[in-house]
Write a protein that holds these residues in place. Structure first.
Motif, PDB file in Angstrom:
ATOM      1  N   THR A 162       0.860  -1.176   0.000  1.00  0.00           N
ATOM      2  CA  THR A 162       0.000   0.000   0.000  1.00  0.00           C
ATOM      3  C   THR A 162       0.896   1.225   0.000  1.00  0.00           C
ATOM      4  O   THR A 162       2.123   1.118   0.151  1.00  0.00           O
ATOM      5  CB  THR A 162      -0.949   0.017   1.215  1.00  0.00           C
ATOM      6  N   SER A 163       0.310   2.380  -0.177  1.00  0.00           N
ATOM      7  CA  SER A 163       1.091   3.610  -0.161  1.00  0.00           C
ATOM      8  C   SER A 163       1.561   3.907   1.261  1.00  0.00           C
ATOM      9  O   SER A 163       0.823   3.710   2.229  1.00  0.00           O
ATOM     10  CB  SER A 163       0.245   4.776  -0.671  1.00  0.00           C
ATOM     11  N   ASN A 197      -0.794   6.099   3.019  1.00  0.00           N
ATOM     12  CA  ASN A 197      -2.158   5.634   3.278  1.00  0.00           C
ATOM     13  C   ASN A 197      -2.492   5.823   4.757  1.00  0.00           C
ATOM     14  O   ASN A 197      -1.904   5.173   5.627  1.00  0.00           O
ATOM     15  CB  ASN A 197      -2.279   4.162   2.894  1.00  0.00           C
ATOM     16  N   ASN A 225      -5.351   5.146   6.140  1.00  0.00           N
ATOM     17  CA  ASN A 225      -6.368   4.194   6.595  1.00  0.00           C
ATOM     18  C   ASN A 225      -5.760   2.957   7.255  1.00  0.00           C
ATOM     19  O   ASN A 225      -6.335   2.401   8.187  1.00  0.00           O
ATOM     20  CB  ASN A 225      -7.251   3.764   5.424  1.00  0.00           C
ATOM     21  N   GLN A 249      -1.682   0.615   7.727  1.00  0.00           N
ATOM     22  CA  GLN A 249      -0.282   0.372   7.403  1.00  0.00           C
ATOM     23  C   GLN A 249       0.149  -1.044   7.779  1.00  0.00           C
ATOM     24  O   GLN A 249       1.328  -1.375   7.702  1.00  0.00           O
ATOM     25  CB  GLN A 249       0.620   1.389   8.109  1.00  0.00           C
ATOM     26  N   GLY A 277      -3.332   6.528  -4.517  1.00  0.00           N
ATOM     27  CA  GLY A 277      -4.501   6.408  -3.657  1.00  0.00           C
ATOM     28  C   GLY A 277      -5.764   6.002  -4.383  1.00  0.00           C
ATOM     29  O   GLY A 277      -6.867   6.105  -3.835  1.00  0.00           O
ATOM     30  N   ASP A 301      -6.551   0.489  -2.797  1.00  0.00           N
ATOM     31  CA  ASP A 301      -6.070   0.360  -1.420  1.00  0.00           C
ATOM     32  C   ASP A 301      -4.797  -0.469  -1.306  1.00  0.00           C
ATOM     33  O   ASP A 301      -3.896  -0.144  -0.527  1.00  0.00           O
ATOM     34  CB  ASP A 301      -7.173  -0.269  -0.556  1.00  0.00           C
TER      35      ASP A 301
END
Length: 348
Positions: free
Chosen positions: A162-163, A166, A168, A170, A230, A233
């Motif tokens: 994921t980024s 992110n 939301n 990790q 983004g 997800d």
């Protein structure tokens, strides 16, 4: 016998490759110097049974084109360009890369078959569910009948990334919590459909119990761009796909049964309670009917490159786990993998 090369992963590298998408074709010359087409080098006598009728020796000349059936910038593309560079130095021919993307690899695989079986074209070929022909997805070719593997060069693990930005989640645990709190809105991206990357994405959702969507892209580089932006997800990647962006991504977990030696601090899905065995095998193959002397010549040359310290150092910087298999070993490995995929994804 497999030759395993353990290479320490370079933490960060600077690499920028322009991606391309769709059913596009782009050729890049991998050698710095142009070599005369009539330059020759004799290969050792060979009596391999596979491929076309064998001659006592092979004298390569001109150009060898490696067809990469994916967009530029992904792991297969990076590995093929690196291989092309070193094969050009080790042989009397120019080795170039041509990207023919689309259909999760099937467009390029079909395209390579239109050329004569004279050793001028070699396909970057990964045993994959992509190449299982079904009633819903009929293929015009069979990779085990229409191609002859020269070598396997890379064996990698699938990564779930994921980024790093992110907010939301990790970790895998946080991703599961987020996904279950937002049913139907969790998006996991991958390269292509009906292939091992797609199957890995589906398995992630199934094993974690997340009600989400698998979003296919033409290549892994596009999937990476989407997760960094983004737009999705999570993305299914390999180490070579993200090696140039290690500061921008968070590797949530690997898809193997044990921790990946290249990312020892990253948990595998199996140890987190979600058993998986998702690996990536990357090889090279010629059209069936190609003289076995040609196939064995290039099999041996790829093997020599895989022992070159400079090559191994560059492969390490690209996140490519080098695991060489010769012609016969690669053929057997491909048959085993495809039998597994046929049983799982083929028509019942």
């Amino acid at each position: 016998m497999k030759k395993l090369f353990s290479i320490a992963l370079a933490a960060t590298m600077a690499l920028s490759l322009a991606g391309c998408s769709g059913n596009s074709t782009a050729s890049t010359t991998a050698a710095a110097d142009t070599k005369a087409a009539d330059t020759t080098a004799a290969a050792a006598d060979t009596t391999a049974a596979a491929g076309g009728e064998s001659t006592s020796s092979y004298e390569p000349s001109g150009t060898l084109t490696i067809i990469v059936p994916y967009a530029a910038g992904g792991g297969v593309d990076l590995g093929s360009r690196l291989l092309a560079k070193y094969l050009s130095e080790a042989t009397p021919v120019d080795v170039v890369v041509s990207n023919v993307a689309g259909g999760g690899g099937t467009v390029g695989a079909a395209d390579c078959l239109k050329y004569d079986a004279d050793g001028s074209y070699m396909l970057a070929l990964n045993p994959s569910p992509t190449y299982v022909s079904t009633k819903d997805k009929p293929l015009t070719f069979d990779i085990l009948k229409d191609y002859e593997f020269a070598a396997i060069m890379v064996q990698d693990q699938r990564l779930f990334v994921t980024s790093a930005k992110n907010t939301n989640f990790q970790t895998v645990e946080e991703a599961i919590e987020y996904g279950k709190a937002n049913p139907g809105k969790f998006n996991i991206g991958c390269s292509g459909t009906g292939n091992s990357a797609y199957a890995t994405a589906e398995e992630f959702l199934e094993k974690t119990g997340i009600e989400g969507n698998v979003v296919p892209f033409d290549g892994s580089s596009e999937a990476k761009s989407a997760v960094l932006g983004g737009h999705i997800d999570v993305a299914v990647q390999s180490l070579s796909d993200v090696s140039s962006s290690m500061n921008e991504v968070t590797i949530l977990a690997t898809g193997g049964e044990e921790r990946f030696s290249k990312t020892p601090d990253v948990p595998c899905m199996t140890e987190l309670g979600f058993p998986m065995a998702q690996y990536v095998t990357r090889g090279y193959a010629f059209k069936a009917g190609t003289d076995s002397a040609i196939i064995n010549y290039w099999s041996d040359k790829i093997g020599e490159v895989c022992e070159n310290e400079a090559f191994l150092k560059e492969a390490d910087s690209l996140g490519l786990p080098i695991v060489y298999m010769n012609h016969e070993e690669a053929q057997e490995d491909a048959k085993t993998e495809m039998a597994t995929y046929q049983e799982k994804f083929g028509d019942k």
